[in-house]
Design an enzyme around this catalytic site. Structure first.
Site, PDB file in Angstrom:
ATOM      1  N   LYS A 107      20.231  58.068  23.357  1.00 38.21           N
ATOM      2  CA  LYS A 107      19.532  58.587  22.173  1.00 38.21           C
ATOM      3  C   LYS A 107      19.486  60.097  22.267  1.00 38.21           C
ATOM      4  O   LYS A 107      19.475  60.652  23.371  1.00 38.21           O
ATOM      5  CB  LYS A 107      18.105  58.045  22.124  1.00 38.21           C
ATOM      6  CG  LYS A 107      17.497  58.109  20.740  1.00 38.21           C
ATOM      7  CD  LYS A 107      17.960  56.944  19.879  1.00 38.21           C
ATOM      8  CE  LYS A 107      17.404  56.988  18.491  1.00 38.21           C
ATOM      9  NZ  LYS A 107      17.617  55.705  17.800  1.00 38.21           N
TER      10      LYS A 107
HETATM   11  P1  NAD Z   1      14.253  58.537   7.487  1.00 38.78           P
HETATM   12  O1  NAD Z   1      14.068  59.918   7.951  1.00 38.78           O
HETATM   13  O2  NAD Z   1      15.338  58.222   6.528  1.00 38.78           O
HETATM   14  O3  NAD Z   1      12.901  57.959   6.854  1.00 38.78           O
HETATM   15  C1  NAD Z   1      11.653  58.019   7.462  1.00 38.78           C
HETATM   16  C2  NAD Z   1      10.624  58.040   6.336  1.00 38.78           C
HETATM   17  O4  NAD Z   1       9.308  57.912   6.872  1.00 38.78           O
HETATM   18  C3  NAD Z   1      10.653  59.329   5.522  1.00 38.78           C
HETATM   19  O5  NAD Z   1      10.714  59.008   4.152  1.00 38.78           O
HETATM   20  C4  NAD Z   1       9.340  60.020   5.895  1.00 38.78           C
HETATM   21  O6  NAD Z   1       8.820  60.803   4.848  1.00 38.78           O
HETATM   22  C5  NAD Z   1       8.464  58.827   6.204  1.00 38.78           C
HETATM   23  N1  NAD Z   1       7.323  59.162   7.052  1.00 38.78           N
HETATM   24  C6  NAD Z   1       7.244  60.110   8.011  1.00 38.78           C
HETATM   25  N2  NAD Z   1       6.014  60.108   8.542  1.00 38.78           N
HETATM   26  C7  NAD Z   1       5.330  59.144   7.926  1.00 38.78           C
HETATM   27  C8  NAD Z   1       4.003  58.655   8.035  1.00 38.78           C
HETATM   28  N3  NAD Z   1       3.140  59.176   8.888  1.00 38.78           N
HETATM   29  N4  NAD Z   1       3.626  57.631   7.236  1.00 38.78           N
HETATM   30  C9  NAD Z   1       4.483  57.097   6.364  1.00 38.78           C
HETATM   31  N5  NAD Z   1       5.749  57.531   6.205  1.00 38.78           N
HETATM   32  C10 NAD Z   1       6.151  58.529   6.977  1.00 38.78           C
HETATM   33  O7  NAD Z   1      14.382  57.674   8.823  1.00 38.78           O
HETATM   34  P2  NAD Z   1      15.048  56.238   9.002  1.00 38.78           P
HETATM   35  O8  NAD Z   1      16.456  56.433   9.395  1.00 38.78           O
HETATM   36  O9  NAD Z   1      14.688  55.372   7.836  1.00 38.78           O
HETATM   37  O10 NAD Z   1      14.280  55.749  10.320  1.00 38.78           O
HETATM   38  C11 NAD Z   1      12.985  55.172  10.270  1.00 38.78           C
HETATM   39  C12 NAD Z   1      12.739  54.393  11.559  1.00 38.78           C
HETATM   40  O11 NAD Z   1      13.787  53.412  11.704  1.00 38.78           O
HETATM   41  C13 NAD Z   1      12.780  55.212  12.848  1.00 38.78           C
HETATM   42  O12 NAD Z   1      11.864  54.654  13.772  1.00 38.78           O
HETATM   43  C14 NAD Z   1      14.188  55.006  13.355  1.00 38.78           C
HETATM   44  O13 NAD Z   1      14.303  55.187  14.756  1.00 38.78           O
HETATM   45  C15 NAD Z   1      14.405  53.562  12.964  1.00 38.78           C
HETATM   46  N6  NAD Z   1      15.828  53.176  12.868  1.00 38.78           N
HETATM   47  C16 NAD Z   1      16.689  53.784  12.013  1.00 38.78           C
HETATM   48  C17 NAD Z   1      18.013  53.364  11.941  1.00 38.78           C
HETATM   49  C18 NAD Z   1      18.989  53.954  10.957  1.00 38.78           C
HETATM   50  O14 NAD Z   1      20.100  53.396  10.855  1.00 38.78           O
HETATM   51  N7  NAD Z   1      18.663  54.989  10.227  1.00 38.78           N
HETATM   52  C19 NAD Z   1      18.458  52.347  12.779  1.00 38.78           C
HETATM   53  C20 NAD Z   1      17.557  51.729  13.647  1.00 38.78           C
HETATM   54  C21 NAD Z   1      16.235  52.150  13.673  1.00 38.78           C
END
Ligand code: NAD
Length: 476
Positions: A107
């Site tokens: 990561k």
């Molecule tokens: P992203 O940046 O696209 O979205 C995250 C969202 O959460 C944003 O819209 C942000 O405004 C919101 N946010 C931030 N703080 C917040 C809070 N306190 N309360 C509510 N909303 C809040 O990120 P993502 O890619 O969707 O990732 C989200 C989670 O999923 C992370 O934990 C990431 O590790 C996990 N994840 C992502 C992927 C991927 O393919 N993108 C894969 C596996 C896991």
């Protein structure tokens, strides 16, 4: 976010690991080898921006190299720290083992608020960070392959891929150095939606097992289920969209960084998305109740809670108040170890992160294979498949006409039957298969061994056992 007397993210993952290992027959030496993080590289670099030099701190952590390349996203957020990337890298090891993608765990992260910089500045920063990692083989098609995570997406992955290609001009597999690229830059159809799609497939598989559904004190299917989603970014938006539009679930609340929207009749996910794109947050969206203290909404009545924002949002301070009987962890590490214990005692069923959000790495695996094979999935087979189907349809129609039976096939059936699988259809099929198979491997242990009380522990047992087998076969 976490309550003060709780362990940090990496310790929380370790405690979950230990809980599973206690139920396994693993030598202490091998246990320790699997648990520890192999290495974490910290880099500080300067970029000249707005007339002065700005210094940034970034990390790339490699948890386990029992298989190579190692895989794991790159996160852009102010919260990024060594503890966070090491916890996330460990989760990647277990996740890849659970869904049988042939990778070790890694990561990366950069301490930055992407909203502070314009596109050109972000490109300069991303390229410089990529340069630092590439020159140490921490981005490499055979050794370490990043992907998007919080704060990064297709655009950043395209910059990284291009930076690698510039530094390795004769590497024919250069595109495989990173996944999550846009389709025109070596990406694959269905990667952007993959993690949210995986959440949908995971829930569909869960609801195929009425016994499991009743453990969560629920009944029936996904239709009409009330869902609260926290985080409306890549993962949360896609999960909410597919579950509401295709499975008939009601998205009764969306929690974002600036507050939450609540509507018991179900929010229109696409309309909320358009609003967020224009306004930068959910506040002011017409026709729904706005709650300024968004995290409170995690405690509202619902059937399914989907934390899809960040780690540590369900902690000892709010776990007892959470009413959802079923939680599916779309984010990584949303539940602290302490909260996990409280929720389990309350009888809440948790579909754990290492399974629930594995759709992203699964489709990343398909993209990596596509890049190495230099051909789009379905390109060779699609028309041959269509020709065979057409032969069958024409023969059936001829027989029907010959015998005067007057059979006609429904137009819709015929169209679907005569359409060969394109890349998107194949990606979704591979993802669906992966999510079903992985669920069944967790379920077998969860339901088959009395001492295993929850899906998280069973997921860890399946994953650790596979990693252990790989190490043993290497002579460790
Ligand atoms: P992203 O940046 O696209 O979205 C995250 C969202 O959460 C944003 O819209 C942000 O405004 C919101 N946010 C931030 N703080 C917040 C809070 N306190 N309360 C509510 N909303 C809040 O990120 P993502 O890619 O969707 O990732 C989200 C989670 O999923 C992370 O934990 C990431 O590790 C996990 N994840 C992502 C992927 C991927 O393919 N993108 C894969 C596996 C896991």
């Amino acid at each position: 976010m976490t309550v003060k007397d709780e362990p940090g993210f990496r310790d929380s993952v370790d405690l979950m690991f230990s809980r599973a290992v206690r139920l396994m027959d693993l030598s202490p030496g091998l246990e320790q080898k699997i648990r520890v993080c192999n290495s974490t590289y910290t880099v500080r670099f300067g970029v000249r921006l707005r007339g002065k030099i700005e210094t940034f701190t970034g990390y790339r952590s490699v948890h386990s190299e029992h298989m190579e390349p190692v895989k794991g996203g790159i996160r852009f957020a102010l919260s990024v720290s060594q503890d966070e990337v090491e916890a996330l890298a460990a989760l990647m090891t277990y996740k890849c083992a659970l869904v049988e993608t042939p990778f070790g765990g890694s990561k990366g992260g950069l301490c930055i608020n992407p909203r502070d910089w314009d596109e050109h500045e972000l490109e300069q920063i991303t390229r410089r960070f990529a340069y630092e990692l590439i020159k140490r083989d921490l981005i490499h098609p055979a050794q370490n392959v990043p992907a998007p995570d919080m704060g990064t997406g297709e655009r950043e992955m395209a910059w990284i891929a291009d930076q690698y290609a510039r530094m390795n001009t004769t590497d024919i597999n250069a595109k495989a150095c990173v996944t999550g690229k846009p389709p025109h830059a070596g990406g694959i159809q269905g990667r952007v939606e993959a993690t949210g799609r995986g959440v949908q497939f995971a829930l569909r598989e869960f609801f195929r097992h009425p016994d499991d559904v009743s453990r969560a004190r629920l009944a029936g299917g996904l239709e009409g289920k009330r869902i609260i989603v926290q985080g409306f970014g890549n993962v949360g938006y896609h999960a909410a969209k597919f579950l509401s539009e295709e499975d008939g679930a009601l998205i009764t609340a969306i929690i974002e960084h600036d507050g939450a929207l609540v509507d018991p009749r179900g929010l229109n996910v696409e309309e909320v998305k358009q609003w967020v794109l224009r306004q930068g947050g959910v506040k002011g969206f017409p026709g729904a109740t706005f709650v300024a203290e968004g995290s409170r909404v995690l405690e509202y009545e619902c059937d399914i809670l989907i934390p899809a924002a960040m780690e540590g949002v369900l902690h000892k301070g709010n776990a007892a108040a959470v009413k959802a009987p079923l939680i599916i962890e779309a984010a990584n590490g949303p539940t602290t170890f302490g909260a996990d214990e409280i929720l389990r005692q309350k009888g809440c069923v948790i579909i754990p992160d290492l399974y629930a959000n594995a759709g992203g790495v699964t489709v990343s695996y398909f993209e990596w294979v596509k890049n190495l094979s230099h051909i789009r999935f379905g390109r060779m087979q699609r028309r041959a498949e269509e020709a065979r189907s057409r032969l069958l349809v024409e023969e059936l129609e001829r027989l029907s006409a010959d015998k005067g039976l007057g059979w006609t096939m429904a137009r819709d059936f015929k169209d679907k039957f005569l359409t060969g699988s394109d890349e998107l259809a194949l990606v979704r099929s591979g993802l669906d298969d992966t999510m079903r198979t992985a669920y069944q491997s967790m379920r077998e242990i969860w339901r088959g061994r009395d001492e295993v009380e929850d899906l998280r522990t069973s997921a860890y047992i399946v994953a650790i056992d596979r990693v252990a087998k790989t190490y043993r076969s290497k002579g460790l």
